[in-house]
Design a protein around this motif. Structure first.
Motif, PDB file in Angstrom:
ATOM      1  N   LEU A 125       1.046  -1.418  -0.240  1.00 33.91           N
ATOM      2  CA  LEU A 125      -0.056  -0.146  -0.298  1.00 33.91           C
ATOM      3  C   LEU A 125       1.317   1.412  -0.135  1.00 33.91           C
ATOM      4  O   LEU A 125       2.080   1.254   0.933  1.00 33.91           O
ATOM      5  N   PRO A 126       0.480   1.846  -0.743  1.00 36.44           N
ATOM      6  CA  PRO A 126       1.165   3.906  -0.546  1.00 36.44           C
ATOM      7  C   PRO A 126       1.408   4.485   0.800  1.00 36.44           C
ATOM      8  O   PRO A 126       2.597   4.625   1.442  1.00 36.44           O
ATOM      9  N   SER A 127       0.700   3.549   1.847  1.00 37.05           N
ATOM     10  CA  SER A 127       0.452   4.693   2.887  1.00 37.05           C
ATOM     11  C   SER A 127       1.515   3.881   3.287  1.00 37.05           C
ATOM     12  O   SER A 127       1.715   4.498   4.991  1.00 37.05           O
ATOM     13  N   GLU A 128       1.475   2.648   3.636  1.00 36.33           N
ATOM     14  CA  GLU A 128       2.471   1.943   4.395  1.00 36.33           C
ATOM     15  C   GLU A 128       3.978   2.160   4.181  1.00 36.33           C
ATOM     16  O   GLU A 128       4.801   2.941   4.707  1.00 36.33           O
ATOM     17  N   GLN A 129       4.357   2.678   3.306  1.00 35.40           N
ATOM     18  CA  GLN A 129       5.956   3.411   2.733  1.00 35.40           C
ATOM     19  C   GLN A 129       5.889   4.214   3.291  1.00 35.40           C
ATOM     20  O   GLN A 129       6.684   4.338   4.089  1.00 35.40           O
ATOM     21  N   LYS A 130       4.750   5.391   3.206  1.00 36.80           N
ATOM     22  CA  LYS A 130       4.835   6.642   3.995  1.00 36.80           C
ATOM     23  C   LYS A 130       5.193   6.392   5.244  1.00 36.80           C
ATOM     24  O   LYS A 130       5.914   7.716   5.403  1.00 36.80           O
ATOM     25  N   PHE A 131       4.920   5.522   5.995  1.00 36.24           N
ATOM     26  CA  PHE A 131       4.771   5.432   7.562  1.00 36.24           C
ATOM     27  C   PHE A 131       5.411   3.840   7.649  1.00 36.24           C
ATOM     28  O   PHE A 131       5.480   4.103   8.814  1.00 36.24           O
ATOM     29  N   ILE A 132       6.752   3.853   7.036  1.00 36.79           N
ATOM     30  CA  ILE A 132       8.022   2.904   7.957  1.00 36.79           C
ATOM     31  C   ILE A 132       8.442   3.876   8.403  1.00 36.79           C
ATOM     32  O   ILE A 132       8.781   4.706   8.436  1.00 36.79           O
ATOM     33  N   GLY A 133       8.720   3.010  10.029  1.00 36.38           N
ATOM     34  CA  GLY A 133       9.594   3.634  11.192  1.00 36.38           C
ATOM     35  C   GLY A 133       9.309   5.157  11.235  1.00 36.38           C
ATOM     36  O   GLY A 133       8.642   5.507  12.497  1.00 36.38           O
ATOM     37  N   LYS A 134       7.123   5.465  11.055  1.00 37.64           N
ATOM     38  CA  LYS A 134       6.595   6.684  11.423  1.00 37.64           C
ATOM     39  C   LYS A 134       4.823   5.454  12.124  1.00 37.64           C
ATOM     40  O   LYS A 134       3.899   6.251  12.456  1.00 37.64           O
ATOM     41  N   GLY A 135       5.055   4.174  13.058  1.00 34.51           N
ATOM     42  CA  GLY A 135       4.141   3.782  13.425  1.00 34.51           C
ATOM     43  C   GLY A 135       3.312   2.135  12.653  1.00 34.51           C
ATOM     44  O   GLY A 135       2.867   1.458  13.170  1.00 34.51           O
ATOM     45  N   VAL A 136       4.303   2.417  11.230  1.00 36.16           N
ATOM     46  CA  VAL A 136       4.140   0.921  10.305  1.00 36.16           C
ATOM     47  C   VAL A 136       5.370   0.734  10.538  1.00 36.16           C
ATOM     48  O   VAL A 136       6.681   1.084  10.460  1.00 36.16           O
ATOM     49  N   SER A 137       5.556  -1.059  10.557  1.00 33.85           N
ATOM     50  CA  SER A 137       6.578  -1.422  10.988  1.00 33.85           C
ATOM     51  C   SER A 137       6.950  -3.024  11.019  1.00 33.85           C
ATOM     52  O   SER A 137       5.564  -3.342  11.258  1.00 33.85           O
ATOM     53  N   GLY A 138       7.936  -3.586  10.363  1.00 35.52           N
ATOM     54  CA  GLY A 138       7.991  -4.895   9.903  1.00 35.52           C
ATOM     55  C   GLY A 138       8.462  -5.998  10.905  1.00 35.52           C
ATOM     56  O   GLY A 138       8.973  -6.773  10.591  1.00 35.52           O
ATOM     57  N   CYS A 139       8.634  -5.649  12.226  1.00 35.35           N
ATOM     58  CA  CYS A 139      10.421  -5.659  13.272  1.00 35.35           C
ATOM     59  C   CYS A 139       9.289  -5.445  14.266  1.00 35.35           C
ATOM     60  O   CYS A 139       9.524  -4.780  15.269  1.00 35.35           O
ATOM     61  N   ALA A 140       8.371  -6.298  15.112  1.00 38.29           N
ATOM     62  CA  ALA A 140       7.387  -6.402  16.251  1.00 38.29           C
ATOM     63  C   ALA A 140       9.082  -6.309  17.084  1.00 38.29           C
ATOM     64  O   ALA A 140       8.971  -5.586  18.471  1.00 38.29           O
ATOM     65  N   THR A 141       9.891  -7.134  17.235  1.00 34.54           N
ATOM     66  CA  THR A 141      10.945  -7.356  17.857  1.00 34.54           C
ATOM     67  C   THR A 141      11.689  -6.071  18.474  1.00 34.54           C
ATOM     68  O   THR A 141      12.211  -5.492  19.670  1.00 34.54           O
ATOM     69  N   CYS A 142      11.756  -5.371  17.406  1.00 30.39           N
ATOM     70  CA  CYS A 142      12.273  -3.934  17.477  1.00 30.39           C
ATOM     71  C   CYS A 142      11.888  -3.444  17.836  1.00 30.39           C
ATOM     72  O   CYS A 142      11.861  -2.254  18.097  1.00 30.39           O
ATOM     73  N   ASP A 143      10.847  -3.012  17.293  1.00 27.99           N
ATOM     74  CA  ASP A 143       9.920  -1.680  17.499  1.00 27.99           C
ATOM     75  C   ASP A 143       8.637  -1.705  18.306  1.00 27.99           C
ATOM     76  O   ASP A 143       8.121  -0.794  19.002  1.00 27.99           O
ATOM     77  N   GLY A 144       8.633  -2.783  18.410  1.00 24.94           N
ATOM     78  CA  GLY A 144       6.895  -3.451  20.051  1.00 24.94           C
ATOM     79  C   GLY A 144       7.033  -2.290  21.306  1.00 24.94           C
ATOM     80  O   GLY A 144       6.472  -1.171  22.055  1.00 24.94           O
ATOM     81  N   PHE A 145       8.534  -2.043  22.088  1.00 28.93           N
ATOM     82  CA  PHE A 145       8.492  -1.084  22.548  1.00 28.93           C
ATOM     83  C   PHE A 145       7.841   0.160  22.886  1.00 28.93           C
ATOM     84  O   PHE A 145       7.508   1.107  24.394  1.00 28.93           O
TER      85      PHE A 145
END
Ligand code: NAP
Length: 311
Positions: free
Chosen positions: A123-143
């Motif tokens: 989704l275009p909106s997915e790319q836009k928000f990577i690192g701003k709420g969209v993540s592909g790594c729960a272990t990295c960003d869950g905190f």
């Protein structure tokens, strides 16, 4: 200026269980072995919190710890481990040539064990928000989502595992799956079902991730009724599977339609002397223990191949 090259009997590309096991067997088999593992050696297991199906560990082992042990074991046995990526390969010449940074290495045999990378929805909106709420790594960003609501997209083991992991931080986790049945293994499904913080949202797909500077939520659509559903979650974790990491092998090795390296029963590829092991060629099992077994096989075959090319 003369080109600098280093030669190894066997070069292994990739640092997951397949790569490290191949390095262990290659080194113990008397070969000079080099493993190129990238800046964070360990592969996908670096993102796995608890592994309880890898034999030999009575209690669950953290993925990163298991990979550290494999790295140390391979190094102790004499394999050289480089924290660099191979950016290009040339399998049309003998010895094979591999490029890492500004340097060229040569190898008598190569084992491709580059694994697979997390997939995105597209989704275009997915790319836009990577690192701003969209993540592909729960272990990295869950905190970052302590006390907040989040959603996980996917229905396999990765999605179930991510949802369970995120309950450590989030106040509520929506697990959004496009079908009416999860693909995850029975044990993980049980854990998901009995976790009071997780709500599974079946038969829904994300249509748009919304927000301004950061994600505010996700708009879903019911695939059976077409009805919209809105989730106000500042965290959206994508866990919809993986694609093989075979970019550097395009034009060098035969790949199948999905991009996996095609191998024979001995893990040989379309180029004699180049072998493949682990998730980069495994379209079916994708398990750490299977990848480790394949790494062992590939190294044994590479050693036999080198023996056959002497004189
Ligand atoms: P997977 O098993 O391929 O599951 C991917 C999930 O995402 C499926 O449920 C799929 O739906 C869904 N999906 C795919 N594309 C989608 C899209 N565009 N939109 C919405 N949903 C989509 O991948 P995985 O969970 O990463 O697991 C990969 C392998 O690693 C598996 O063999 C798994 O057993 C293994 N693994 C094991 C562990 C563990 O043992 N602890 C942990 C993680 C992974 P459908 O079900 O409809 O196809």
């Amino acid at each position: 200026m003369t080109e600098q090259t280093d030669h190894f009997d066997i070069v292994i590309i990739g640092s997951g269980p397949a790569g490290f096991t191949a390095a262990i067997y290659a080194a113990r088999g008397g070969a000079t072995a080099a493993l190129f593992g990238g800046v964070a050696p360990g592969g996908q297991l670096l993102q796995t919190m608890e592994i309880e199906n890898y034999p030999g560990f009575v209690e669950p082992v953290v993925g990163a710890d298991l990979m550290q042990k494999m790295l140390k074991q391979a190094s102790r046995l004499g394999a050289r481990v480089f924290s660099e990526d191979i950016s290009a390969v040339d399998f049309s010449v003998r010895p094979f040539r591999l490029t890492a940074g500004a340097k060229t290495y040569t190898a008598g045999a190569v084992i491709a064990a580059t694994g697979a990378q997390a997939r995105w929805l597209g989704l275009p909106s997915e790319q836009k928000f990577i690192g701003k709420g969209v993540s592909g790594c729960a272990t990295c960003d869950g905190f970052f989502f302590r006390g907040k609501e989040v959603c996980v997209i996917g229905g396999g083991d990765s999605a179930a595992e991510d949802a369970l992991f995120l309950t450590k931080f989030a106040s509520k986790v929506y697990l959004v799956h496009r079908r009416d049945k999860l693909r995850a293994t029975f044990r993980l499904q049980e854990k998901v079902r009995t976790n009071p913080k997780i709500q599974v949202v079946y038969d829904h797909v994300p249509e748009e991730i919304t927000g301004e500077a950061k994600v505010t939520g996700v708009n879903l659509r019911n695939v059976k009724t077409g009805a919209p559903l809105r989730l106000d979650t500042p965290g959206v974790f994508i866990a919809i599977g993986h694609s093989p990491a075979t970019e550097i092998f395009k034009g060098q090795l035969n790949l199948d339609d999905a991009g996996y390296i095609v191998t024979n029963a001995e893990l040989g590829t379309s180029v004699c002397g180049v072998f493949a092991a682990g998730d980069v060629m495994d379209t079916r099992y994708k398990q750490a223990v299977v990848a480790a077994g394949a790494g062992c096989k590939a190294a044994m075959e590479a050693l036999l191949y080198l023996e056959s090319t002497k004189n």
